[in-house]
Motif scaffolding. Structure first.
Motif, PDB file in Angstrom:
ATOM      1  N   GLU A  69      24.541  52.623  49.220  1.00 18.38           N
ATOM      2  CA  GLU A  69      23.897  52.198  50.416  1.00 18.38           C
ATOM      3  C   GLU A  69      22.661  52.791  50.809  1.00 18.38           C
ATOM      4  O   GLU A  69      21.749  52.322  51.675  1.00 18.38           O
ATOM      5  N   SER A  70      22.343  54.165  50.206  1.00 15.28           N
ATOM      6  CA  SER A  70      20.891  54.784  50.703  1.00 15.28           C
ATOM      7  C   SER A  70      19.905  54.470  49.469  1.00 15.28           C
ATOM      8  O   SER A  70      18.893  54.706  49.706  1.00 15.28           O
ATOM      9  N   ASN A  71      20.293  53.555  48.479  1.00 17.82           N
ATOM     10  CA  ASN A  71      19.345  53.091  47.593  1.00 17.82           C
ATOM     11  C   ASN A  71      19.657  51.445  47.316  1.00 17.82           C
ATOM     12  O   ASN A  71      20.508  51.334  46.662  1.00 17.82           O
ATOM     13  N   THR A  72      18.623  50.769  47.827  1.00 16.76           N
ATOM     14  CA  THR A  72      18.874  49.302  47.651  1.00 16.76           C
ATOM     15  C   THR A  72      18.313  48.820  46.452  1.00 16.76           C
ATOM     16  O   THR A  72      18.881  47.669  46.211  1.00 16.76           O
ATOM     17  N   GLY A  73      17.701  49.363  45.598  1.00 19.23           N
ATOM     18  CA  GLY A  73      17.227  48.955  44.433  1.00 19.23           C
ATOM     19  C   GLY A  73      18.157  49.153  43.266  1.00 19.23           C
ATOM     20  O   GLY A  73      19.350  49.326  43.603  1.00 19.23           O
ATOM     21  N   THR A  74      17.840  48.592  42.121  1.00 21.05           N
ATOM     22  CA  THR A  74      18.939  48.776  40.883  1.00 21.05           C
ATOM     23  C   THR A  74      18.201  49.884  40.038  1.00 21.05           C
ATOM     24  O   THR A  74      18.767  50.212  39.013  1.00 21.05           O
ATOM     25  N   ASP A  75      17.159  50.536  40.439  1.00 20.76           N
ATOM     26  CA  ASP A  75      16.583  51.675  39.330  1.00 20.76           C
ATOM     27  C   ASP A  75      17.588  52.820  39.672  1.00 20.76           C
ATOM     28  O   ASP A  75      18.035  53.095  41.013  1.00 20.76           O
ATOM     29  N   GLY A  76      17.695  53.746  38.713  1.00 19.82           N
ATOM     30  CA  GLY A  76      18.375  54.907  39.017  1.00 19.82           C
ATOM     31  C   GLY A  76      19.697  54.994  38.287  1.00 19.82           C
ATOM     32  O   GLY A  76      20.180  53.916  37.822  1.00 19.82           O
ATOM     33  N   TYR A  77      20.257  56.341  38.406  1.00 26.08           N
ATOM     34  CA  TYR A  77      21.637  56.408  37.583  1.00 26.08           C
ATOM     35  C   TYR A  77      22.389  57.172  38.561  1.00 26.08           C
ATOM     36  O   TYR A  77      21.913  57.978  39.551  1.00 26.08           O
TER      37      TYR A  77
END
Length: 497
Positions: free
Chosen positions: A149-157
């Protein structure tokens, strides 16, 4: 060499491996880099030598490890009490070489002051709470949902991490690099915190044919990545965010505690994503803190009930039933369910105080089947005896093992010749060596004991003497005493009884 020009040289020993590090980041796009092994002088020790590229890292052109922005890693730690473990786990995370790390403690209803203590001691850590008691999956689901919910993108883990673990300093960095290189969700080697050289988990698999979960617990020298695994554990696995968005969150409604990580990673793999174990880092697990372990042997009804139905039990039959329902192959699903039901029944019937009641009943139930199995075996043995008679004729009497069990004793006692000692051969005026050479006798396991290979001697030049030896070997009283003496001699040299 760079564009055909030597730029760096290293001496290598005549045997073994030599490790050489090369910084490729300074090479501009469009140039050619290569490695050569060159023999100098008359030294021929490097004939057939080769090199292996290890710790290979791949970045886009113009992007290096020092300049590329690090994708954020969101560490989700599901907790329920055990504040000392949570403090130690957060401390390990703050010592990691990788940044940025966002630490999220998903509390499932702790009663030991975990929430207040973490908020006070680690104000930069996000602490999620709930009004209801959550198990592992519920807490992990809450943490992952917060990240999504707090990260709308697809980057990250997302790093799924249990608090009863210890991390080496570069754990997160190694997992991120392995995930980028192999495009996979990854975990490190899981080792025993009491003996860090003991590998507990280097890859986990699902054997649907036997409904088992074999675990690889060793690696070969030089292994960097184990890429054929079926599932990953929920303690210490790094999952790219785009995989979670594609396959979905962990399912707390289906599996509140055990098997939820297997179910989640099975979904990831079926969605086409790769899973693997990075062999270049490790996570230390406090295995003594694991939930209810399956016991063996006799046990109480209460303990068996907990093993079969407690949510903290790895053998919780309800969770296994649900896992099988969702992911087992169609042709094996019914068989696995029946096996689960049988396991529970036989555990209660034969491992508890109910054993004296159920064991006789089990014998009665199984008796007809055992009788049929024995009868079928003897029927096949009779057919084999007929074939042996066709091949050997009367000489089949020299091979009691060809007879069915119910005929073996009587036929041996009444018809077959027994063991023959060297003394009996001499008494009949014969030479045992010649009889063994011409196939009339065979040596038994003991050097001074023999047995007939045939009972019909035809035109043998020693036929009359052999007939006398046959009568001596057939004599039931001598046969019994010789058999006992032969068995004692065989036992004295360690032969099979």
């Amino acid at each position: 060499m760079l564009n055909g020009v030597p730029v760096q040289s290293e001496a290598v020993p005549p045997v073994g491996w030599a490790e050489v590090s090369v910084d490729l980041y300074s090479i501009a796009p469009g140039h050619t880099f290569c490695v050569e092994i060159e023999q100098t002088g008359d030294d021929r020790s490097l004939l057939g030598a080769s090199f292996e590229v290890r710790r290979r890292r791949v970045w886009n052109l113009g992007e290096g490890p020092s300049k590329a922005p690090h994708a954020p890693v969101h560490v989700v730690i599901p907790v329920f009490n055990r504040l000392h473990f949570t403090r130690s786990c957060i401390t390990d995370l703050k010592s990691q070489t990788y940044a940025p790390l966002h630490i999220i403690v998903a509390d499932g209803g702790s009663t030991d002051g975990t929430v207040a203590a973490i908020r006070t001691d680690f104000p930069d850590v996000t602490v999620l709470t709930t009004d209801t008691e959550l198990w592992w999956t519920g807490s992990m689901q809450m943490g992952i949902a917060y990240v999504l919910e707090s990260n709308t993108g697809t980057d990250g883990y997302v790093l799924m991490l249990n608090n009863d673990t210890e991390l080496v300093g570069d754990y997160v960095e190694q997992l991120v690099m392995a995930s980028r290189e192999f495009d996979a969700a990854v975990c490190g080697l899981i080792v025993d915190s009491r003996d860090p050289d003991r590998i507990l988990d280097a890859g986990e698999y699902v054997d649907w044919q036997n409904y088992a979960f074999p675990v690889k617990n060793s690696i070969d020298a030089g292994d960097r990545f184990v890429g054929d695994v079926d599932v990953l554990p929920g303690r210490g696995s790094l999952v790219p965010l785009h995989m979670i968005r594609a396959a979905g969150n962990v399912d707390a409604e289906l599996l509140p505690h055990y098997l939820a990580d297997y179910e989640f990673f099975t979904r990831l793999k079926r969605a086409g994503f790769r899973l693997g174990v990075c062999c270049e880092t490790k996570i230390l697990a406090h295995v003594e803190e694991t939930g209810i372990m399956p016991s063996g042997g006799r046990s109480s009804l209460r303990q068996l009930w907990r093993e079969a139905f407690s949510r903290r039990s790895m053998n919780n039959v309800r969770d296994h039933w649900r896992f099988v329902n969702r992911h087992a192959p169609d042709k094996l699903r019914g068989w696995i369910k029946r096996r689960l039901a049988r396991r529970v029944f036989f555990d209660f019937a034969l491992r508890s105080q109910l054993r004296p009641i159920f064991l006789p009943l089990l014998w009665i139930v199984r008796l007809p089947g055992r009788i049929m199995m024995i009868a079928r075996g003897q029927w096949y043995k009779l057919r084999g005896l007929q074939s042996a008679i066709d091949r050997h004729g009367w000489d089949v009497l020299c091979f009691p093992g060809e007879f069915p069990a119910f005929l073996r004793g009587p036929s041996y006692l009444l018809l077959a010749p027994g063991p023959i000692s060297e003394e009996m051969v001499l008494l009949a005026g014969l030479d045992s060596g010649k009889l063994v050479s011409d196939g009339t006798l065979r040596r038994l396991q003991c050097g001074d004991w023999f047995a007939f290979q045939k009972v019909m001697f035809g035109n043998h030049p020693q036929a009359r003497k052999l007939a006398r030896l046959r009568r001596m070997a057939w004599n039931p009283f001598r046969k019994i005493s010789n058999t006992l003496a032969w068995r004692r001699a065989r036992a004295s040299i360690g032969g099979p009884s």
